[in-house]
Design a protein around this motif. Sequence first.
Motif, mmCIF file in Angstrom:
data_model
loop_
_atom_site.group_PDB
_atom_site.id
_atom_site.type_symbol
_atom_site.label_atom_id
_atom_site.label_comp_id
_atom_site.label_asym_id
_atom_site.label_seq_id
_atom_site.Cartn_x
_atom_site.Cartn_y
_atom_site.Cartn_z
ATOM 1 N N ILE A 1 -46.678 -14.129 40.502
ATOM 2 C CA ILE A 1 -47.691 -14.921 39.810
ATOM 3 C C ILE A 1 -48.332 -15.890 40.809
ATOM 4 N N GLY A 2 -49.642 -15.826 40.921
ATOM 5 C CA GLY A 2 -50.374 -16.719 41.809
ATOM 6 C C GLY A 2 -51.592 -17.268 41.092
ATOM 7 N N GLU A 3 -52.363 -18.077 41.805
ATOM 8 C CA GLU A 3 -53.547 -18.696 41.224
ATOM 9 C C GLU A 3 -54.780 -17.875 41.588
ATOM 10 N N GLY B 1 -56.299 -19.979 33.564
ATOM 11 C CA GLY B 1 -55.639 -21.276 33.572
ATOM 12 C C GLY B 1 -55.561 -21.842 34.979
ATOM 13 N N ASN B 2 -55.427 -23.166 35.057
ATOM 14 C CA ASN B 2 -55.473 -23.846 36.352
ATOM 15 C C ASN B 2 -54.126 -23.960 37.042
ATOM 16 N N THR B 3 -53.049 -23.543 36.378
ATOM 17 C CA THR B 3 -51.719 -23.622 36.975
ATOM 18 C C THR B 3 -51.033 -22.268 36.856
ATOM 19 N N LYS B 4 -50.009 -22.057 37.674
ATOM 20 C CA LYS B 4 -49.253 -20.814 37.592
ATOM 21 C C LYS B 4 -48.532 -20.706 36.252
ATOM 22 N N GLU B 5 -48.138 -21.836 35.688
ATOM 23 C CA GLU B 5 -47.474 -21.823 34.389
ATOM 24 C C GLU B 5 -48.418 -21.301 33.307
ATOM 25 N N ALA B 6 -49.659 -21.782 33.315
ATOM 26 C CA ALA B 6 -50.651 -21.318 32.346
ATOM 27 C C ALA B 6 -50.968 -19.841 32.561
ATOM 28 N N LEU C 1 -41.515 -21.626 36.233
ATOM 29 C CA LEU C 1 -41.964 -20.355 35.656
ATOM 30 C C LEU C 1 -40.804 -19.604 35.024
ATOM 31 N N LEU C 2 -39.648 -19.681 35.641
ATOM 32 C CA LEU C 2 -38.471 -18.992 35.096
ATOM 33 C C LEU C 2 -38.107 -19.557 33.730
ATOM 34 N N LYS C 3 -38.234 -20.857 33.564
ATOM 35 C CA LYS C 3 -37.953 -21.491 32.273
ATOM 36 C C LYS C 3 -38.879 -20.934 31.193
ATOM 37 N N ILE C 4 -40.164 -20.832 31.499
ATOM 38 C CA ILE C 4 -41.133 -20.279 30.543
ATOM 39 C C ILE C 4 -40.783 -18.840 30.212
ATOM 40 N N LEU C 5 -40.438 -18.067 31.236
ATOM 41 C CA LEU C 5 -40.129 -16.652 31.057
ATOM 42 C C LEU C 5 -38.898 -16.463 30.174
ATOM 43 N N LYS C 6 -37.849 -17.218 30.451
ATOM 44 C CA LYS C 6 -36.620 -17.078 29.663
ATOM 45 C C LYS C 6 -36.831 -17.518 28.223
#
Length: 401
Positions: free
Chosen positions: A174-176, A183-188, A213-218
């Motif tokens: 995941i990159g920008e 979205g403006n961030t890798k999280e978004a 990112l791992l937190k979002i994924l899990k």
Amino acid sequence: MSIPDFLEFGSKLTNLEKTRNFNVFGDYSLDPFRNLVDSHGWRTRKKERLRISVVGTNGKGSVSHFLAVSFSNLGYKTGLYTSPHLFDPKERIRLSPNFNPVNEEDLKEISNILFTQGTAEELSFLSWFEWFTLGAFVLFEKRDIAVQVYEAGLGGRLDATKLADPDILVICAIGEDHKAVLGNTKEAILREKLGIVTERTKIVFALEPKPSLLKILKEFCSEKNLELFLYPSLPEGRSYLDHNREYVKFIVHRLEEIISKNKIGIERTENVVTEPLPLPPGRLEIISDSPFIVFDPAHNPDAIGVTLASLSSAFPGKRFSVLAGFLPDKEGESMAEKLLDYTKTQKSNLYFLDSKEFKLPEGYGSYSIPPEKLSGILKTSEQEEAILVLGSFRLYSYIKT
């Protein structure tokens, strides 16, 4: 009434890859495309399939390629849908065992299905990308393709390939990129990519990302009751192609275990082969040996960094000058800074193609060359060992012709 030509009909549709007008996504919905496809049953599975969606910012093209070839080698009829193309749009739809681009007869077969069961009027609202995605849907089902690999285009939640209803989701780095849309961030951006998941999706494979990112994924996988398999991210100093090949071996091994337990009832109908996985076209591809020219489509800051870091292991002993061309909507200044740092370290040359199509990064005018001088630059001097060409898929045709 004569059946319209597939490519000619598609050429009249809105093509965002050419216009670069991604503002249309502000009001975009998949519902019209979904309603059309479902009204004709064009994505209906005639029997059990294994449909795999590949998403991410970087590496999804090579991962999709390695997945398709791996399943073909295991004896499954396999289809591969990718984007963008290097030379010819027919490259986007490929079939095992050779994965050559679809030919004119294949396209006629697709057109016969679409224009016999549907009408030009109802098909004319599609975008160019939707049109090719639909072509892959109907051809793969017509040819009884057991394993279908779909590389997502721009995102996930609003990507036309979402209508494949993937059984498996494969997430690459995941990159920008395309931040105005995703979205403006890798999280978004990750959340937007995860939006490709449907009720049919049961398993997610991912390169292990940074903790946020791992937190979002899990959390996402837990909420959706999805089984998550993680593979280590790219280690420093390794070619990204070698790493993606190993990532795919990990994925295929796990899926073979699941298939063997009859949890996915697809049929193995072809001969099993043990050939090594060939490299995908256009990724760290050697275009010429003399002079030594390598092409890679890296076109965002993260991808540029990964490609540069891959050179020493992929081509040991080579010293590279760089020729780049960036499209207007790209972060040219950020990428140019990485390239300048690299070439200064290598004590090599840096060039930027400056034309109506490719935008010169601000402040880098002294490194620009017009297209008419391209052939001269590619004929490297005796002091330069190699040239790396990168920045856009579109540059491929510039240096291959």
